[in-house]
Design a protein around this motif. Structure first.
Motif, mmCIF file in Angstrom:
data_model
loop_
_atom_site.group_PDB
_atom_site.id
_atom_site.type_symbol
_atom_site.label_atom_id
_atom_site.label_comp_id
_atom_site.label_asym_id
_atom_site.label_seq_id
_atom_site.Cartn_x
_atom_site.Cartn_y
_atom_site.Cartn_z
ATOM 1 N N SER A 19 0.828 -1.197 0.000
ATOM 2 C CA SER A 19 0.000 0.000 0.000
ATOM 3 C C SER A 19 0.869 1.257 0.000
ATOM 4 C CB SER A 19 -0.925 0.009 1.214
ATOM 5 O OG SER A 19 -1.830 1.079 1.152
ATOM 6 N N GLU A 20 0.351 2.308 -0.588
ATOM 7 C CA GLU A 20 1.044 3.594 -0.637
ATOM 8 C C GLU A 20 0.008 4.684 -0.403
ATOM 9 O OE1 GLU A 20 0.880 3.751 -5.515
ATOM 10 O OE2 GLU A 20 2.737 3.220 -4.484
ATOM 11 N N PHE A 21 0.465 5.927 -0.377
ATOM 12 C CA PHE A 21 -0.408 7.033 -0.001
ATOM 13 C C PHE A 21 -1.670 7.094 -0.843
ATOM 14 C CE2 PHE A 21 -1.800 11.432 -0.696
ATOM 15 C CZ PHE A 21 -2.170 11.767 0.607
ATOM 16 N N LEU A 22 -1.544 6.979 -2.169
ATOM 17 C CA LEU A 22 -2.705 7.112 -3.038
ATOM 18 C C LEU A 22 -3.708 5.971 -2.815
ATOM 19 C CD1 LEU A 22 -1.114 8.338 -6.402
ATOM 20 C CD2 LEU A 22 -2.408 9.662 -4.718
ATOM 21 N N VAL A 23 -3.197 4.769 -2.533
ATOM 22 C CA VAL A 23 -4.079 3.632 -2.252
ATOM 23 C C VAL A 23 -4.812 3.861 -0.938
ATOM 24 C CG1 VAL A 23 -4.158 1.163 -1.726
ATOM 25 C CG2 VAL A 23 -2.680 2.010 -3.558
ATOM 26 N N GLU A 24 -4.087 4.300 0.077
ATOM 27 C CA GLU A 24 -4.705 4.569 1.369
ATOM 28 C C GLU A 24 -5.746 5.682 1.256
ATOM 29 O OE1 GLU A 24 -1.367 5.449 3.818
ATOM 30 O OE2 GLU A 24 -0.547 3.424 3.691
ATOM 31 N N LYS A 25 -5.431 6.692 0.457
ATOM 32 C CA LYS A 25 -6.380 7.790 0.245
ATOM 33 C C LYS A 25 -7.653 7.291 -0.441
ATOM 34 C CE LYS A 25 -6.763 12.370 -1.919
ATOM 35 N NZ LYS A 25 -6.054 13.400 -2.735
ATOM 36 N N GLU A 26 -7.481 6.433 -1.451
ATOM 37 C CA GLU A 26 -8.631 5.879 -2.158
ATOM 38 C C GLU A 26 -9.468 4.995 -1.225
ATOM 39 O OE1 GLU A 26 -10.821 5.309 -5.887
ATOM 40 O OE2 GLU A 26 -9.569 6.822 -4.954
ATOM 41 N N ALA A 27 -8.794 4.194 -0.405
ATOM 42 C CA ALA A 27 -9.493 3.322 0.538
ATOM 43 C C ALA A 27 -10.296 4.150 1.541
ATOM 44 C CB ALA A 27 -8.495 2.434 1.272
ATOM 45 N N ALA A 28 -9.706 5.239 2.029
ATOM 46 C CA ALA A 28 -10.407 6.116 2.963
ATOM 47 C C ALA A 28 -11.634 6.744 2.303
ATOM 48 C CB ALA A 28 -9.465 7.203 3.474
ATOM 49 N N GLY A 29 -11.491 7.119 1.030
ATOM 50 C CA GLY A 29 -12.615 7.681 0.295
ATOM 51 C C GLY A 29 -13.757 6.688 0.146
ATOM 52 N N ILE A 30 -13.410 5.420 -0.087
ATOM 53 C CA ILE A 30 -14.427 4.368 -0.208
ATOM 54 C C ILE A 30 -15.175 4.194 1.108
ATOM 55 C CG2 ILE A 30 -14.750 1.871 -0.504
ATOM 56 C CD1 ILE A 30 -12.313 2.024 -2.464
ATOM 57 N N LEU A 31 -14.437 4.183 2.215
ATOM 58 C CA LEU A 31 -15.083 4.036 3.518
ATOM 59 C C LEU A 31 -15.981 5.230 3.837
ATOM 60 C CD1 LEU A 31 -12.312 2.470 5.774
ATOM 61 C CD2 LEU A 31 -14.243 1.357 4.671
ATOM 62 N N SER A 32 -15.567 6.412 3.417
ATOM 63 C CA SER A 32 -16.399 7.598 3.619
ATOM 64 C C SER A 32 -17.713 7.457 2.859
ATOM 65 C CB SER A 32 -15.657 8.858 3.157
ATOM 66 O OG SER A 32 -14.529 9.105 3.959
ATOM 67 N N LEU A 33 -17.636 6.968 1.615
ATOM 68 C CA LEU A 33 -18.841 6.749 0.818
ATOM 69 C C LEU A 33 -19.740 5.704 1.466
ATOM 70 C CD1 LEU A 33 -17.343 6.718 -2.802
ATOM 71 C CD2 LEU A 33 -18.920 8.423 -1.869
ATOM 72 N N LEU A 34 -19.142 4.637 1.947
ATOM 73 C CA LEU A 34 -19.932 3.579 2.582
ATOM 74 C C LEU A 34 -20.588 4.073 3.866
ATOM 75 C CD1 LEU A 34 -17.576 0.502 2.064
ATOM 76 C CD2 LEU A 34 -19.703 1.012 0.847
ATOM 77 N N SER A 35 -19.900 4.953 4.581
ATOM 78 C CA SER A 35 -20.471 5.524 5.785
ATOM 79 C C SER A 35 -21.704 6.365 5.455
ATOM 80 C CB SER A 35 -19.423 6.390 6.499
ATOM 81 O OG SER A 35 -19.951 6.945 7.684
ATOM 82 N N VAL A 36 -21.615 7.124 4.370
ATOM 83 C CA VAL A 36 -22.765 7.912 3.909
ATOM 84 C C VAL A 36 -23.902 6.984 3.495
ATOM 85 C CG1 VAL A 36 -23.597 9.459 2.094
ATOM 86 C CG2 VAL A 36 -21.391 9.892 3.193
ATOM 87 N N HIS A 37 -23.550 5.943 2.748
ATOM 88 C CA HIS A 37 -24.551 4.950 2.326
ATOM 89 C C HIS A 37 -25.266 4.352 3.526
ATOM 90 C CE1 HIS A 37 -26.264 1.184 0.992
ATOM 91 N NE2 HIS A 37 -25.358 0.504 1.673
ATOM 92 N N MET A 38 -24.495 4.011 4.571
ATOM 93 C CA MET A 38 -25.087 3.406 5.748
ATOM 94 C C MET A 38 -26.016 4.376 6.468
ATOM 95 S SD MET A 38 -24.307 0.281 5.928
ATOM 96 C CE MET A 38 -24.830 -0.034 7.596
#
Length: 208
Positions: A19-38
């Motif tokens: 993992s690198e910064f851009l991957v971690e950033k993308e993963a965090a963005g996905i979790l943010s979206l899922l949190s909104v979805h929930m």
């Protein structure tokens, strides 16, 4: 179950050894979206919007997995699906929290960073406590979605075959924090076996 599958893909990408910064950033963005979805899912409002958010998160999570940022929870999810035809997100939702706890200090910093960056755990606590809160948050999402706590048809006699399938997929390509052998990986499936007295009441699949 699709929600937990995307969540697992994001988390395992973030804790990957590659993992690198851009991957971690993308993963965090996905979790943010899922949190909104929930949040939409819980209040049963804006159905079209919460589905749009979910589809966006799923698409991004699939891309991370396609790039090779995968782990044991996904490998076991796929293998269980092959044998029992249930959504991989169900298995992943059960395996991932215990897997993260087993990784321990190897993933504490990555989990804490992911939790803070995604906003799902807003805290200035130390990494170890933040990581524990994040794992608890994952389990809460599983509970909110009404997913089963066991896999109804999973049998102890099938575990060796399932684990072999998972390891053939995961080893040596998946950049996991800690490598496990078949016996060690099988320990993550045994708690998923439904006690006999509860089998007739179990839910095999629910796919919000």
């Amino acid at each position: 179950a699709e929600t937990m599958h995307a969540l697992t893909q994001a988390v395992e990408a973030a804790i990957s050894e590659f993992s690198e910064f851009l991957v971690e950033k993308e993963a965090a963005g996905i979790l943010s979206l899922l949190s909104v979805h929930m949040s939409y899912f819980h209040i049963h409002e804006n159905e079209n919007e919460h589905l749009r958010v979910l589809h966006k998160a799923v698409k991004k999570a699939d891309k991370l997995a396609e790039l090779g940022y995968k782990g044991y929870a996904q490998a076991l999810g796929t293998a269980v699906t092959t044998n029992y035809l249930i959504h991989p997100g169900i298995t992943e939702s059960l395996v991932l929290p215990n897997l993260l706890r087993a990784y321990g200090t190897k993933v504490e910093q990555a989990l804490a960073s992911l939790a803070r960056r995604s906003g799902v755990v807003s805290t200035k606590l130390p990494n170890n406590r933040t990581a524990k809160l994040f794992i608890s948050w994952i389990e809460q999402q599983r509970s909110f979605l009404g997913l089963p706590t066991h896999i109804r048809h999973l049998k102890r006699r099938d575990i060796d075959e399932i684990v072999d399938e998972a390891l053939s997929d995961a080893t040596p390509l998946y950049p996991v924090p800690i490598f496990y052998d078949a016996i060690e990986l099988g320990q993550f499936l045994k708690p998923l076996i439904l006690p006999k007295k509860r089998r007739k009441y179990a839910i095999t699949q629910k796919n919000p």
